[in-house]
Write a protein that holds these residues in place. Structure first.
Motif, PDB file in Angstrom:
ATOM      1  N   ARG A   1      -1.497   2.841  -6.041  1.00 57.68           N
ATOM      2  CA  ARG A   1      -2.050   4.023  -6.692  1.00 57.68           C
ATOM      3  C   ARG A   1      -2.756   4.993  -5.745  1.00 57.68           C
ATOM      4  NH1 ARG A   1      -5.448   4.085 -12.410  1.00 57.68           N
ATOM      5  NH2 ARG A   1      -5.491   6.360 -12.625  1.00 57.68           N
ATOM      6  N   PRO A   2      -3.511   4.519  -4.738  1.00 60.14           N
ATOM      7  CA  PRO A   2      -4.151   5.470  -3.822  1.00 60.14           C
ATOM      8  C   PRO A   2      -3.165   6.402  -3.118  1.00 60.14           C
ATOM      9  CG  PRO A   2      -5.145   3.315  -3.587  1.00 60.14           C
ATOM     10  CD  PRO A   2      -3.937   3.134  -4.469  1.00 60.14           C
TER      11      PRO A   2
ATOM     12  N   ARG B   1      -9.173   9.401  -5.770  1.00 63.27           N
ATOM     13  CA  ARG B   1      -9.823   8.098  -5.679  1.00 63.27           C
ATOM     14  C   ARG B   1     -10.393   7.863  -4.280  1.00 63.27           C
ATOM     15  NH1 ARG B   1      -8.240   4.362  -9.558  1.00 63.27           N
ATOM     16  NH2 ARG B   1      -8.301   2.661  -8.061  1.00 63.27           N
ATOM     17  N   ARG B   2     -11.579   7.283  -4.239  1.00 64.07           N
ATOM     18  CA  ARG B   2     -12.261   7.063  -2.959  1.00 64.07           C
ATOM     19  C   ARG B   2     -11.403   6.265  -1.994  1.00 64.07           C
ATOM     20  NH1 ARG B   2     -17.238   7.338  -0.932  1.00 64.07           N
ATOM     21  NH2 ARG B   2     -18.040   8.122  -2.890  1.00 64.07           N
ATOM     22  N   GLU B   3     -10.645   5.275  -2.526  1.00 64.80           N
ATOM     23  CA  GLU B   3      -9.841   4.466  -1.630  1.00 64.80           C
ATOM     24  C   GLU B   3      -8.644   5.234  -1.083  1.00 64.80           C
ATOM     25  OE1 GLU B   3      -8.843   2.887  -5.847  1.00 64.80           O
ATOM     26  OE2 GLU B   3     -10.479   3.904  -4.811  1.00 64.80           O
ATOM     27  N   ALA B   4      -8.305   6.386  -1.720  1.00 65.66           N
ATOM     28  CA  ALA B   4      -7.208   7.198  -1.222  1.00 65.66           C
ATOM     29  C   ALA B   4      -7.671   8.143  -0.114  1.00 65.66           C
ATOM     30  CB  ALA B   4      -6.580   8.013  -2.350  1.00 65.66           C
TER      31      ALA B   4
ATOM     32  N   SER C   1       0.814  -1.217   0.000  1.00 64.16           N
ATOM     33  CA  SER C   1       0.000   0.000   0.000  1.00 64.16           C
ATOM     34  C   SER C   1       0.847   1.267   0.000  1.00 64.16           C
ATOM     35  CB  SER C   1      -0.927   0.006   1.224  1.00 64.16           C
ATOM     36  OG  SER C   1      -0.179   0.148   2.426  1.00 64.16           O
TER      37      SER C   1
ATOM     38  N   LEU D   1      -4.256   6.128   5.073  1.00 60.92           N
ATOM     39  CA  LEU D   1      -3.905   5.194   4.007  1.00 60.92           C
ATOM     40  C   LEU D   1      -3.289   3.906   4.539  1.00 60.92           C
ATOM     41  CD1 LEU D   1      -2.345   7.615   1.362  1.00 60.92           C
ATOM     42  CD2 LEU D   1      -4.425   6.281   1.060  1.00 60.92           C
TER      43      LEU D   1
END
Length: 394
Positions: free
Chosen positions: A205-206, A385-388, A201, A326
């Motif tokens: 990308r996040p 991005r939502r996951e970021a 992680s 994150l």
């Protein structure tokens, strides 16, 4: 005193000494060092970059210390490298001693910041953690103001700068004592293995937007801290003020502007992270342009310094709580990855800028750095991005 308050105070003191005089003091006293040690612009840039290199190595070593020993030892090492480095600068008789002291002092920032993410995860309730991390990060502002005030007080005295650096070393010793006590109260959990499954992680990308802004600001801020005072002094200083006092004035304004960092968590909650990041890089853009174009104008210098201080403190807080979001299972490792990228920018920025300034001049080089802040504003994703960022982050 509650554990939350004690950790917040101890952390703020640690970042105050480590990121204030220990890491930024070289730039504040560069005009004096030029005269005392006959430094060229390129040599000054190399010393500044070497100091940021020490910060980078300390950041990496801190991961191992925190994972194997917990945060207390890393912070203690940072306080004592600040003590040793500032003492060496105070007694320096040549460029080599000055450079060694500067590098040692700067490493303290690498040791003293990221461990508090781990300390907060262990000892501060989740609902209070974001604000505590903002307070810890913003301790730097107090350190910068204090350094500026001391430099102002001794300007014009033949060896006053040496006295100031001895006072910095005393402050480092006091900070060590406070944090050894504060961190001793944490739940013991040393020797825990790193969650290797989560390591991917760090560069997934996040995390790209966070790493990108860390690199961008590392480049421009490293150059600003290294050469802002020198640029003002070479341009003739401020009207009606002795040239030697321009640097202290700039640093006092820098630290005062940084006090807004205490509000980072609240501002982010109101406007969202995307708007906050774009806004703070707009502040960086204006700060660099004002100093580059108008270094001898009072209003321009004060606004530039205050905006740069706000950038430092707000982005410090953002780095801290965004990386925690994150990488929840790797609080120190995740924050360290962000700081490592920031530190790489710090290493490259002063060295590259110092060499570029030889033919181009400092004014043009400041404007070129402003272009990088503009590019960051334009390229930062409008809807990360939502996951970021998640619903709680934006």
């Amino acid at each position: 005193m509650s554990r939350t308050r004690l950790l917040s105070v101890g952390g703020a003191l640690a970042t105050a000494i480590a990121f204030g005089p220990a890491r930024m003091g070289f730039g504040l006293f560069l005009p004096v060092f030029r005269d005392e040690f006959a430094l060229s612009t390129s040599t000054a840039g190399l010393i500044a970059s070497s100091a940021f290199g020490g910060f980078f190595l300390a950041v990496l070593l801190t991961v191992w210390l925190v994972v194997t020993q917990g945060p207390r030892l890393a912070v203690a090492v940072g306080c004592f490298t600040a003590l040793l480095g500032t003492t060496l600068i105070a007694i320096a008789q040549n460029t080599a001693m000055l450079a060694l002291g500067t590098v040692l002092a700067a490493t303290s920032a690498g040791f003293c910041w990221s461990p508090f993410n781990d300390a907060a995860e262990r000892g501060i309730p989740l609902g209070e953690r974001e604000r505590a991390l903002s307070i810890i990060s913003t301790g730097t502002a107090g350190g910068i103001v204090g350094a500026g005030v001391m430099a102002f007080a001794v300007a014009g005295l033949e060896h006053g700068w040496r006295t100031v650096w001895l006072l910095f070393s005393l402050a480092a010793l006091i900070t060590a004592a406070v944090n050894l006590y504060a961190l001793a109260r944490l739940p013991r959990r040393g020797g825990q293995p790193v969650d290797r499954s989560a390591l991917g992680s760090l560069t997934a990308r996040p995390a790209w937007p966070l790493l990108a802004i860390a690199l961008s600001f590392g480049l421009t801020n490293g150059f600003y801290l290294s050469f802002a005072v020198d640029h003002v002094s070479q341009a003739g200083g401020l009207p009606g003020l002795a040239t030697a006092l321009a640097g202290p004035v700039l640093y006092i304004a820098l630290g005062a502007g940084g006090l807004i960092g205490f509000l980072t968590a609240d501002v982010k909650a109101r406007i969202g992270l995307t708007a906050l990041v774009r806004g703070i890089f707009a502040c960086s853009l204006v700060s660099l342009l004002l100093l580059g174009w108008l270094p001898t104008h009072w209003s321009a210098l004060l606004i530039s310094a205050a905006l740069q201080g706000a950038c430092i403190m707000v982005l410090s807080a953002i780095f801290s709580f965004w990386s925690s979001y994150l990488h929840p299972t790797l609080p120190t490792v995740g924050f360290t990855a962000t700081l490592a990228v920031f530190a790489l920018g710090n290493i490259v920025g002063p060295a590259l800028g110092g060499f570029a300034a030889q033919p181009l001049g400092l004014a043009t080089t400041f404007v070129a750095n402003a272009g990088l802040s503009l590019a960051t504003i334009l390229l930062f994703p409008g809807k990360p991005r939502r996951e970021a960022l998640g619903d709680t982050m934006d």
